[in-house]
Design a protein around this motif. Sequence first.
Motif, PDB file in Angstrom:
ATOM      1  N   GLY A 179      28.978  -8.098  25.519  1.00  0.00           N
ATOM      2  CA  GLY A 179      29.048  -6.550  25.169  1.00  0.00           C
ATOM      3  C   GLY A 179      30.010  -6.363  24.040  1.00  0.00           C
ATOM      4  N   PRO A 180      30.033  -5.175  23.504  1.00  0.00           N
ATOM      5  CA  PRO A 180      31.188  -4.578  22.426  1.00  0.00           C
ATOM      6  C   PRO A 180      32.458  -4.417  23.276  1.00  0.00           C
ATOM      7  CG  PRO A 180      29.831  -2.911  22.997  1.00  0.00           C
ATOM      8  CD  PRO A 180      29.158  -4.052  23.806  1.00  0.00           C
ATOM      9  N   LEU A 181      33.653  -4.703  22.474  1.00  0.00           N
ATOM     10  CA  LEU A 181      34.841  -4.462  22.795  1.00  0.00           C
ATOM     11  C   LEU A 181      35.395  -3.321  22.248  1.00  0.00           C
ATOM     12  CD1 LEU A 181      36.321  -8.120  22.478  1.00  0.00           C
ATOM     13  CD2 LEU A 181      35.286  -7.021  24.295  1.00  0.00           C
ATOM     14  N   THR A 182      35.038  -2.409  22.927  1.00  0.00           N
ATOM     15  CA  THR A 182      35.260  -0.812  22.226  1.00  0.00           C
ATOM     16  C   THR A 182      36.393  -0.045  22.609  1.00  0.00           C
ATOM     17  OG1 THR A 182      33.932   0.337  23.735  1.00  0.00           O
ATOM     18  CG2 THR A 182      32.764  -0.522  21.848  1.00  0.00           C
ATOM     19  N   ALA A 183      36.961   0.775  22.368  1.00  0.00           N
ATOM     20  CA  ALA A 183      38.126   1.761  22.902  1.00  0.00           C
ATOM     21  C   ALA A 183      37.460   2.264  24.216  1.00  0.00           C
ATOM     22  CB  ALA A 183      38.440   2.650  21.832  1.00  0.00           C
ATOM     23  N   GLU A 184      36.580   2.508  24.324  1.00  0.00           N
ATOM     24  CA  GLU A 184      35.873   3.187  25.559  1.00  0.00           C
ATOM     25  C   GLU A 184      35.671   2.268  26.729  1.00  0.00           C
ATOM     26  OE1 GLU A 184      34.922   5.612  22.210  1.00  0.00           O
ATOM     27  OE2 GLU A 184      34.377   3.475  22.700  1.00  0.00           O
ATOM     28  N   TYR A 185      35.595   0.940  26.436  1.00  0.00           N
ATOM     29  CA  TYR A 185      35.519  -0.085  27.525  1.00  0.00           C
ATOM     30  C   TYR A 185      36.919  -0.291  27.722  1.00  0.00           C
ATOM     31  CZ  TYR A 185      34.807  -4.772  29.406  1.00  0.00           C
ATOM     32  OH  TYR A 185      34.681  -5.773  30.348  1.00  0.00           O
ATOM     33  N   ALA A 186      37.891  -0.535  26.891  1.00  0.00           N
ATOM     34  CA  ALA A 186      39.381  -0.618  27.261  1.00  0.00           C
ATOM     35  C   ALA A 186      39.793   0.430  28.215  1.00  0.00           C
ATOM     36  CB  ALA A 186      40.149  -0.891  25.942  1.00  0.00           C
ATOM     37  N   ASP A 187      39.508   1.647  28.010  1.00  0.00           N
ATOM     38  CA  ASP A 187      39.927   2.863  28.596  1.00  0.00           C
ATOM     39  C   ASP A 187      39.317   2.637  30.161  1.00  0.00           C
ATOM     40  OD1 ASP A 187      41.301   3.891  26.420  1.00  0.00           O
ATOM     41  OD2 ASP A 187      40.030   5.621  25.997  1.00  0.00           O
ATOM     42  N   SER A 188      38.234   2.236  30.016  1.00  0.00           N
ATOM     43  CA  SER A 188      37.406   2.166  31.390  1.00  0.00           C
ATOM     44  C   SER A 188      38.142   1.098  32.320  1.00  0.00           C
ATOM     45  CB  SER A 188      35.982   1.885  31.374  1.00  0.00           C
ATOM     46  OG  SER A 188      35.879   0.652  30.813  1.00  0.00           O
ATOM     47  N   LEU A 189      38.732  -0.033  31.770  1.00  0.00           N
ATOM     48  CA  LEU A 189      39.403  -1.007  32.504  1.00  0.00           C
ATOM     49  C   LEU A 189      40.654  -0.546  32.839  1.00  0.00           C
ATOM     50  CD1 LEU A 189      38.575  -4.194  30.416  1.00  0.00           C
ATOM     51  CD2 LEU A 189      37.609  -3.417  32.635  1.00  0.00           C
ATOM     52  N   VAL A 190      41.360   0.298  32.140  1.00  0.00           N
ATOM     53  CA  VAL A 190      42.644   0.903  32.713  1.00  0.00           C
ATOM     54  C   VAL A 190      42.451   1.728  33.803  1.00  0.00           C
ATOM     55  CG1 VAL A 190      44.437   2.254  31.943  1.00  0.00           C
ATOM     56  CG2 VAL A 190      43.796   0.592  30.396  1.00  0.00           C
ATOM     57  N   ASP A 191      41.283   2.619  33.571  1.00  0.00           N
ATOM     58  CA  ASP A 191      40.921   3.517  34.622  1.00  0.00           C
ATOM     59  C   ASP A 191      40.786   3.002  36.122  1.00  0.00           C
ATOM     60  OD1 ASP A 191      41.285   5.684  32.953  1.00  0.00           O
ATOM     61  OD2 ASP A 191      39.246   5.887  32.528  1.00  0.00           O
ATOM     62  N   ILE A 192      40.068   1.721  35.905  1.00  0.00           N
ATOM     63  CA  ILE A 192      39.394   0.951  37.201  1.00  0.00           C
ATOM     64  C   ILE A 192      40.799   0.270  37.783  1.00  0.00           C
ATOM     65  CG2 ILE A 192      38.351  -0.940  38.073  1.00  0.00           C
ATOM     66  CD1 ILE A 192      36.058  -0.126  35.865  1.00  0.00           C
ATOM     67  N   THR A 193      41.625  -0.392  37.042  1.00  0.00           N
ATOM     68  CA  THR A 193      42.891  -0.973  37.498  1.00  0.00           C
ATOM     69  C   THR A 193      43.785   0.135  38.180  1.00  0.00           C
ATOM     70  OG1 THR A 193      42.525  -2.506  35.595  1.00  0.00           O
ATOM     71  CG2 THR A 193      44.879  -2.273  36.750  1.00  0.00           C
ATOM     72  N   LEU A 194      43.835   1.317  37.396  1.00  0.00           N
ATOM     73  CA  LEU A 194      44.962   2.203  38.181  1.00  0.00           C
ATOM     74  C   LEU A 194      44.428   2.729  39.474  1.00  0.00           C
ATOM     75  CD1 LEU A 194      46.503   4.003  34.982  1.00  0.00           C
ATOM     76  CD2 LEU A 194      47.308   2.207  36.270  1.00  0.00           C
ATOM     77  N   ARG A 195      43.131   2.926  39.336  1.00  0.00           N
ATOM     78  CA  ARG A 195      42.485   3.636  40.691  1.00  0.00           C
ATOM     79  C   ARG A 195      42.780   2.431  42.070  1.00  0.00           C
ATOM     80  NH1 ARG A 195      37.943   5.774  37.724  1.00  0.00           N
ATOM     81  NH2 ARG A 195      36.897   3.900  38.199  1.00  0.00           N
ATOM     82  N   ALA A 196      42.639   1.199  41.322  1.00  0.00           N
ATOM     83  CA  ALA A 196      43.023   0.075  42.507  1.00  0.00           C
ATOM     84  C   ALA A 196      44.571   0.089  42.992  1.00  0.00           C
ATOM     85  CB  ALA A 196      42.348  -1.247  41.955  1.00  0.00           C
ATOM     86  N   PHE A 197      45.321   0.254  41.896  1.00  0.00           N
ATOM     87  CA  PHE A 197      46.647   0.017  42.276  1.00  0.00           C
ATOM     88  C   PHE A 197      47.769   0.857  42.316  1.00  0.00           C
ATOM     89  CE2 PHE A 197      44.884  -4.034  40.652  1.00  0.00           C
ATOM     90  CZ  PHE A 197      45.366  -5.095  41.731  1.00  0.00           C
ATOM     91  N   ARG A 198      47.101   2.248  42.183  1.00  0.00           N
ATOM     92  CA  ARG A 198      47.943   3.299  42.323  1.00  0.00           C
ATOM     93  C   ARG A 198      48.543   3.649  43.772  1.00  0.00           C
ATOM     94  NH1 ARG A 198      45.255   7.211  37.975  1.00  0.00           N
ATOM     95  NH2 ARG A 198      47.045   7.246  36.311  1.00  0.00           N
ATOM     96  N   PRO A 199      49.715   4.231  44.192  1.00  0.00           N
ATOM     97  CA  PRO A 199      50.012   4.474  45.368  1.00  0.00           C
ATOM     98  C   PRO A 199      49.128   5.026  46.202  1.00  0.00           C
ATOM     99  CG  PRO A 199      51.843   4.995  43.841  1.00  0.00           C
ATOM    100  CD  PRO A 199      50.831   4.688  43.113  1.00  0.00           C
TER     101      PRO A 199
END
Length: 199
Positions: A179-199
Amino acid sequence: MSTAQNRERPRRSERSRQAILAATRELISESGYAKVSIEAIAARAGVGKQTIYRWWPSKGSVIFDSFLALSESGDGTGIELPDTGDLEADLKLVLRATAAEFADPDFERPIRALNTELIHDPDLAEQYRDKLARPVDDAKKARLRSAQQAGQLAADADLDLVLEVLYAPLFQRWLLRTGPLTAEYADSLVDITLRAFRP
């Protein structure tokens, strides 16, 4: 040998070294990894094969150094991630830049060539881990520790795992061309990661 000759030799050697690294990157971008050889690099750089073998033991090590030379410091050290106090914004900035870099053909081909060499050359893989991967990961973890101290990331979060969750999907998408490596895809990875590891 005169003092002037002594001064000229290092400059000439450095010019040759830079010409070799530039030629390596150019050939990979033009022809792909499989068609690049020490002979082709030497011809493009205007040096003898023995000049290359004097500094590098293999084609893979030349490719590795040509890749390192693309980074600002040239060895993975001195790297710092932005720290504005907003972890989400900082990570999105960094991951968007990473995605754009991997999508850039001039940068992407040397990375693919390097990964091909790492699979088959354990010594080169160790060199890669020591000189590039580990220093870069240390810089990333320093930013994550700052976020932990600010209460933006769980205090008991495994930082190696955080980095894997954040970067591994991007790397797999790039590696397998799924798949394409877009800014939107990068943002979605950050969102998922922070949901998993936020306090």
